[in-house]
Design a protein around this motif. Structure first.
Motif, PDB file in Angstrom:
ATOM      1  N   ALA A   4       1.617   9.119  -6.205  1.00  0.00           N
ATOM      2  CA  ALA A   4       1.657  10.548  -5.883  1.00  0.00           C
ATOM      3  C   ALA A   4       2.911  11.231  -6.403  1.00  0.00           C
ATOM      4  O   ALA A   4       2.895  12.431  -6.703  1.00  0.00           O
ATOM      5  CB  ALA A   4       1.557  10.738  -4.368  1.00  0.00           C
ATOM      6  N   ALA A  32       1.001   3.853  -3.162  1.00  0.00           N
ATOM      7  CA  ALA A  32       0.532   5.219  -2.908  1.00  0.00           C
ATOM      8  C   ALA A  32       1.641   6.232  -3.179  1.00  0.00           C
ATOM      9  O   ALA A  32       1.417   7.279  -3.804  1.00  0.00           O
ATOM     10  CB  ALA A  32       0.035   5.342  -1.467  1.00  0.00           C
ATOM     11  N   HIS A  33       2.848   5.931  -2.725  1.00  0.00           N
ATOM     12  CA  HIS A  33       3.968   6.848  -2.927  1.00  0.00           C
ATOM     13  C   HIS A  33       4.307   6.957  -4.413  1.00  0.00           C
ATOM     14  O   HIS A  33       4.552   8.051  -4.928  1.00  0.00           O
ATOM     15  CB  HIS A  33       5.184   6.370  -2.144  1.00  0.00           C
ATOM     16  CG  HIS A  33       6.371   7.267  -2.284  1.00  0.00           C
ATOM     17  ND1 HIS A  33       7.313   7.108  -3.279  1.00  0.00           N
ATOM     18  CD2 HIS A  33       6.763   8.360  -1.584  1.00  0.00           C
ATOM     19  CE1 HIS A  33       8.228   8.046  -3.178  1.00  0.00           C
ATOM     20  NE2 HIS A  33       7.928   8.814  -2.151  1.00  0.00           N
ATOM     21  N   PHE A  46      -4.345   8.253  -5.617  1.00  0.00           N
ATOM     22  CA  PHE A  46      -3.152   9.009  -5.227  1.00  0.00           C
ATOM     23  C   PHE A  46      -2.476   9.687  -6.408  1.00  0.00           C
ATOM     24  O   PHE A  46      -1.621  10.556  -6.213  1.00  0.00           O
ATOM     25  CB  PHE A  46      -2.171   8.095  -4.502  1.00  0.00           C
ATOM     26  CG  PHE A  46      -2.503   7.883  -3.049  1.00  0.00           C
ATOM     27  CD1 PHE A  46      -1.926   8.657  -2.058  1.00  0.00           C
ATOM     28  CD2 PHE A  46      -3.423   6.913  -2.674  1.00  0.00           C
ATOM     29  CE1 PHE A  46      -2.247   8.473  -0.721  1.00  0.00           C
ATOM     30  CE2 PHE A  46      -3.750   6.712  -1.337  1.00  0.00           C
ATOM     31  CZ  PHE A  46      -3.167   7.498  -0.358  1.00  0.00           C
ATOM     32  N   VAL A  53      -6.098   2.468  -5.302  1.00  0.00           N
ATOM     33  CA  VAL A  53      -5.116   3.261  -4.560  1.00  0.00           C
ATOM     34  C   VAL A  53      -4.249   4.069  -5.528  1.00  0.00           C
ATOM     35  O   VAL A  53      -4.003   5.260  -5.324  1.00  0.00           O
ATOM     36  CB  VAL A  53      -4.227   2.350  -3.683  1.00  0.00           C
ATOM     37  CG1 VAL A  53      -3.071   3.147  -3.069  1.00  0.00           C
ATOM     38  CG2 VAL A  53      -5.049   1.700  -2.585  1.00  0.00           C
ATOM     39  N   CYS A 112       6.677   7.916   4.801  1.00  0.00           N
ATOM     40  CA  CYS A 112       6.625   6.662   4.031  1.00  0.00           C
ATOM     41  C   CYS A 112       7.900   5.847   4.250  1.00  0.00           C
ATOM     42  O   CYS A 112       7.846   4.631   4.463  1.00  0.00           O
ATOM     43  CB  CYS A 112       6.444   6.951   2.542  1.00  0.00           C
ATOM     44  SG  CYS A 112       4.807   7.564   2.098  1.00  0.00           S
ATOM     45  N   TYR A 143       0.927  16.169  -2.396  1.00  0.00           N
ATOM     46  CA  TYR A 143       2.177  15.435  -2.179  1.00  0.00           C
ATOM     47  C   TYR A 143       3.381  16.330  -2.464  1.00  0.00           C
ATOM     48  O   TYR A 143       4.338  16.364  -1.688  1.00  0.00           O
ATOM     49  CB  TYR A 143       2.236  14.195  -3.074  1.00  0.00           C
ATOM     50  CG  TYR A 143       3.623  13.589  -3.143  1.00  0.00           C
ATOM     51  CD1 TYR A 143       4.109  12.789  -2.108  1.00  0.00           C
ATOM     52  CD2 TYR A 143       4.456  13.865  -4.216  1.00  0.00           C
ATOM     53  CE1 TYR A 143       5.400  12.277  -2.145  1.00  0.00           C
ATOM     54  CE2 TYR A 143       5.744  13.347  -4.269  1.00  0.00           C
ATOM     55  CZ  TYR A 143       6.208  12.557  -3.239  1.00  0.00           C
ATOM     56  OH  TYR A 143       7.476  12.054  -3.286  1.00  0.00           O
ATOM     57  N   PHE A 150       0.834  -1.211   0.000  1.00  0.00           N
ATOM     58  CA  PHE A 150       0.000   0.000   0.000  1.00  0.00           C
ATOM     59  C   PHE A 150       0.861   1.250   0.000  1.00  0.00           C
ATOM     60  O   PHE A 150       0.642   2.172  -0.794  1.00  0.00           O
ATOM     61  CB  PHE A 150      -0.930  -0.008   1.222  1.00  0.00           C
ATOM     62  CG  PHE A 150      -1.793   1.223   1.336  1.00  0.00           C
ATOM     63  CD1 PHE A 150      -3.045   1.260   0.750  1.00  0.00           C
ATOM     64  CD2 PHE A 150      -1.343   2.343   2.023  1.00  0.00           C
ATOM     65  CE1 PHE A 150      -3.844   2.395   0.847  1.00  0.00           C
ATOM     66  CE2 PHE A 150      -2.126   3.480   2.115  1.00  0.00           C
ATOM     67  CZ  PHE A 150      -3.378   3.503   1.523  1.00  0.00           C
ATOM     68  N   TYR A 179      -5.547  -2.255  -5.329  1.00  0.00           N
ATOM     69  CA  TYR A 179      -4.321  -1.492  -5.546  1.00  0.00           C
ATOM     70  C   TYR A 179      -4.449  -0.552  -6.743  1.00  0.00           C
ATOM     71  O   TYR A 179      -3.824   0.518  -6.770  1.00  0.00           O
ATOM     72  CB  TYR A 179      -3.131  -2.440  -5.720  1.00  0.00           C
ATOM     73  CG  TYR A 179      -2.750  -3.130  -4.437  1.00  0.00           C
ATOM     74  CD1 TYR A 179      -2.322  -2.403  -3.335  1.00  0.00           C
ATOM     75  CD2 TYR A 179      -2.835  -4.519  -4.313  1.00  0.00           C
ATOM     76  CE1 TYR A 179      -1.993  -3.027  -2.135  1.00  0.00           C
ATOM     77  CE2 TYR A 179      -2.499  -5.153  -3.126  1.00  0.00           C
ATOM     78  CZ  TYR A 179      -2.078  -4.405  -2.047  1.00  0.00           C
ATOM     79  OH  TYR A 179      -1.751  -5.025  -0.858  1.00  0.00           O
TER      80      TYR A 179
END
Length: 204
Positions: free
Chosen positions: A33, A29-30, A170, A166, A190, A179, A25, A163
């Motif tokens: 973004a 997400a990182h 993001f 997600v 993170c 971000y 996750f 996913y």
């Protein structure tokens, strides 16, 4: 004949387990973004492939290898923890650097993202334990081919939808803009979470 009860059990348990935040996750997400939705979805592809691998291993009983040869499980555990600590540490080191530039060769970038998703998931031996628990309680003693395909399809669909969701959320301009404004702190958070997960995996 398809064992629908077994497939329903896999769905109910896996759907709950997959939404619990973990290394996958945080990584997806990182990536979403900080880069683009294509690269994030490529990472999702890597995560899903490994999910299918672990699910297949659990159904076929390959998890017994870990029980028979505990040193293999230990080697996977240490290697996975080291990768997570390295991955999180790299985020911490690069936190606050200039905004991520879009790579000129998107094809290469997506391939790298796929590999990162693959590595993040394959490095977590707890995935094997999770799948072993899910399929031990859900799979009949002798799994027919249609039931096997149904279980694998369930894992593929649930993992891809979650996913993928997600990644898309993001990667939206508003979330990505937030971000960029808080990049340094978000990267530190993170990175710290991933390092903590690696250390936790190493000591447990």
């Amino acid at each position: 004949m398809i064992d629908w009860a077994a497939i329903a059990t896999v769905f109910s348990v896996y759907a709950v387990g997959v939404v619990i935040p973990g290394p996958n996750f945080v990584a997806v997400a990182h990536k979403a973004a900080s880069t683009s939705h294509r690269e994030a979805l490529a990472m999702v592809g890597g995560v899903v492939v490994v999910n299918l691998f672990w699910a297949s291993c659990a159904i076929l009983g390959i998890g017994i290898v870990f029980a028979t040869f505990p040193w293999i499980a230990l080697a996977v555990k240490v290697t996975g923890a080291a990768y997570l600590i390295w991955f999180g540490g790299r985020l911490l080191v690069k936190a606050g650097s200039a905004g991520t530039a879009v790579m000129q060769q998107e094809k290469s970038s997506c391939l790298q993202s796929f590999r990162a998703g693959f590595a993040t998931n394959i490095a977590n031996p707890k995935s094997m334990a999770f799948y072993a628990a899910v399929f031990a309680s859900a799979a009949p003693k002798h799994v027919s081919l249609p039931t096997f395909i149904g279980m694998i399809a369930t894992v593929a669909v649930v993992a891809s939808l979650w996913y993928g969701f997600v990644a898309v959320v993001f990667a939206t301009p508003s979330v990505a803009a937030r971000y960029r404004r808080g990049k340094a702190w978000i990267d530190r958070i993170c990175g710290s979470v991933i390092v903590a997960l690696g250390i936790r995996q190493l000591v447990r």
